[in-house]
Motif scaffolding. Sequence first.
Motif, mmCIF file in Angstrom:
data_model
loop_
_atom_site.group_PDB
_atom_site.id
_atom_site.type_symbol
_atom_site.label_atom_id
_atom_site.label_comp_id
_atom_site.label_asym_id
_atom_site.label_seq_id
_atom_site.Cartn_x
_atom_site.Cartn_y
_atom_site.Cartn_z
ATOM 1 N N ALA A 23 11.813 -31.323 7.631
ATOM 2 C CA ALA A 23 10.544 -31.284 6.909
ATOM 3 C C ALA A 23 9.544 -30.385 7.612
ATOM 4 O O ALA A 23 9.652 -30.121 8.803
ATOM 5 C CB ALA A 23 9.983 -32.694 6.776
ATOM 6 N N LEU A 24 8.563 -29.955 6.835
ATOM 7 C CA LEU A 24 7.414 -29.213 7.350
ATOM 8 C C LEU A 24 6.167 -30.051 7.123
ATOM 9 O O LEU A 24 5.945 -30.548 6.019
ATOM 10 C CB LEU A 24 7.246 -27.887 6.618
ATOM 11 C CG LEU A 24 8.215 -26.773 6.967
ATOM 12 C CD1 LEU A 24 7.995 -25.580 6.042
ATOM 13 C CD2 LEU A 24 8.037 -26.349 8.410
ATOM 14 N N THR A 46 -2.589 -27.762 12.949
ATOM 15 C CA THR A 46 -3.796 -27.308 12.260
ATOM 16 C C THR A 46 -3.356 -26.560 10.999
ATOM 17 O O THR A 46 -2.156 -26.319 10.810
ATOM 18 C CB THR A 46 -4.604 -26.350 13.165
ATOM 19 O OG1 THR A 46 -3.822 -25.171 13.390
ATOM 20 C CG2 THR A 46 -4.994 -27.000 14.493
ATOM 21 N N PRO A 47 -4.301 -26.133 10.164
ATOM 22 C CA PRO A 47 -3.892 -25.331 9.007
ATOM 23 C C PRO A 47 -3.113 -24.070 9.390
ATOM 24 O O PRO A 47 -2.262 -23.613 8.635
ATOM 25 C CB PRO A 47 -5.215 -24.993 8.328
ATOM 26 C CG PRO A 47 -6.100 -26.151 8.678
ATOM 27 C CD PRO A 47 -5.718 -26.493 10.102
ATOM 28 N N GLU A 48 -3.368 -23.529 10.560
ATOM 29 C CA GLU A 48 -2.670 -22.327 11.013
ATOM 30 C C GLU A 48 -1.355 -22.639 11.722
ATOM 31 O O GLU A 48 -0.563 -21.737 11.985
ATOM 32 C CB GLU A 48 -3.560 -21.530 11.978
ATOM 33 C CG GLU A 48 -4.824 -20.986 11.364
ATOM 34 C CD GLU A 48 -5.933 -22.031 11.234
ATOM 35 O OE1 GLU A 48 -5.943 -23.017 12.016
ATOM 36 O OE2 GLU A 48 -6.770 -21.882 10.337
ATOM 37 N N LYS A 49 -1.130 -23.909 12.071
ATOM 38 C CA LYS A 49 0.054 -24.277 12.858
ATOM 39 C C LYS A 49 0.736 -25.495 12.237
ATOM 40 O O LYS A 49 0.402 -26.629 12.554
ATOM 41 C CB LYS A 49 -0.352 -24.582 14.304
ATOM 42 C CG LYS A 49 0.822 -24.857 15.203
ATOM 43 C CD LYS A 49 0.367 -25.053 16.626
ATOM 44 C CE LYS A 49 1.590 -25.235 17.504
ATOM 45 N NZ LYS A 49 1.209 -25.354 18.901
ATOM 46 N N PRO A 50 1.730 -25.280 11.350
ATOM 47 C CA PRO A 50 2.470 -26.406 10.770
ATOM 48 C C PRO A 50 3.450 -26.993 11.787
ATOM 49 O O PRO A 50 3.714 -26.386 12.825
ATOM 50 C CB PRO A 50 3.212 -25.771 9.594
ATOM 51 C CG PRO A 50 3.374 -24.347 9.985
ATOM 52 C CD PRO A 50 2.178 -23.993 10.827
ATOM 53 N N GLY A 51 3.979 -28.159 11.481
ATOM 54 C CA GLY A 51 4.962 -28.806 12.343
ATOM 55 C C GLY A 51 6.321 -28.880 11.665
ATOM 56 O O GLY A 51 6.403 -29.062 10.450
ATOM 57 N N ILE A 52 7.382 -28.735 12.446
ATOM 58 C CA ILE A 52 8.743 -28.835 11.940
ATOM 59 C C ILE A 52 9.346 -30.154 12.416
ATOM 60 O O ILE A 52 9.324 -30.450 13.611
ATOM 61 C CB ILE A 52 9.616 -27.665 12.421
ATOM 62 C CG1 ILE A 52 9.067 -26.351 11.891
ATOM 63 C CG2 ILE A 52 11.066 -27.863 11.982
ATOM 64 C CD1 ILE A 52 9.763 -25.130 12.450
ATOM 65 N N ILE A 53 9.871 -30.931 11.473
ATOM 66 C CA ILE A 53 10.547 -32.187 11.792
ATOM 67 C C ILE A 53 12.050 -31.936 11.661
ATOM 68 O O ILE A 53 12.533 -31.613 10.580
ATOM 69 C CB ILE A 53 10.117 -33.312 10.836
ATOM 70 C CG1 ILE A 53 8.608 -33.498 10.870
ATOM 71 C CG2 ILE A 53 10.847 -34.605 11.178
ATOM 72 C CD1 ILE A 53 8.083 -34.410 9.770
ATOM 73 N N GLN A 54 12.757 -32.071 12.751
ATOM 74 C CA GLN A 54 14.205 -31.885 12.750
ATOM 75 C C GLN A 54 14.890 -33.126 12.162
ATOM 76 O O GLN A 54 14.352 -34.233 12.251
ATOM 77 C CB GLN A 54 14.709 -31.638 14.171
ATOM 78 C CG GLN A 54 14.127 -30.403 14.822
ATOM 79 C CD GLN A 54 14.563 -29.119 14.154
ATOM 80 O OE1 GLN A 54 15.655 -29.024 13.618
ATOM 81 N NE2 GLN A 54 13.704 -28.113 14.188
ATOM 82 N N ALA A 81 14.671 -23.075 13.520
ATOM 83 C CA ALA A 81 14.480 -23.339 14.950
ATOM 84 C C ALA A 81 13.059 -23.800 15.189
ATOM 85 O O ALA A 81 12.119 -23.348 14.532
ATOM 86 C CB ALA A 81 14.771 -22.081 15.750
ATOM 87 N N ALA A 82 12.887 -24.713 16.108
ATOM 88 C CA ALA A 82 11.549 -25.261 16.433
ATOM 89 C C ALA A 82 10.726 -24.241 17.182
ATOM 90 O O ALA A 82 11.196 -23.348 17.790
ATOM 91 C CB ALA A 82 11.694 -26.533 17.251
#
Length: 82
Positions: A23-24, A46-54, A81-82
């Motif tokens: 997920a993002l 932040t709005p400029e930095k999304p997160g990746i869920i493995q 890739a994270a």
Amino acid sequence: MFDQDTLPKGLRREHRTKAGVWALIHVLEGRLRYRTLDPPSETVLTPEKPGIIQPEQPHEVEPLGSMRMFVEFYAVEDPPAA
């Protein structure tokens, strides 16, 4: 779509996606603390930095003040890739 008041308690404590699902996390406004528990790490999204869920990675999130966010799920064999 969630904000600091509607973010479910289940997302604020340890949880994980299923096998093959990644997920993002998109923050639209404000900031959100994203913690992975294995391996341990912490990032402020932040709005400029999304997160990746493995897939299957234990994690939790915490609003840092006023925020709005949503999660976009994908089911594929190879997450980015994270």
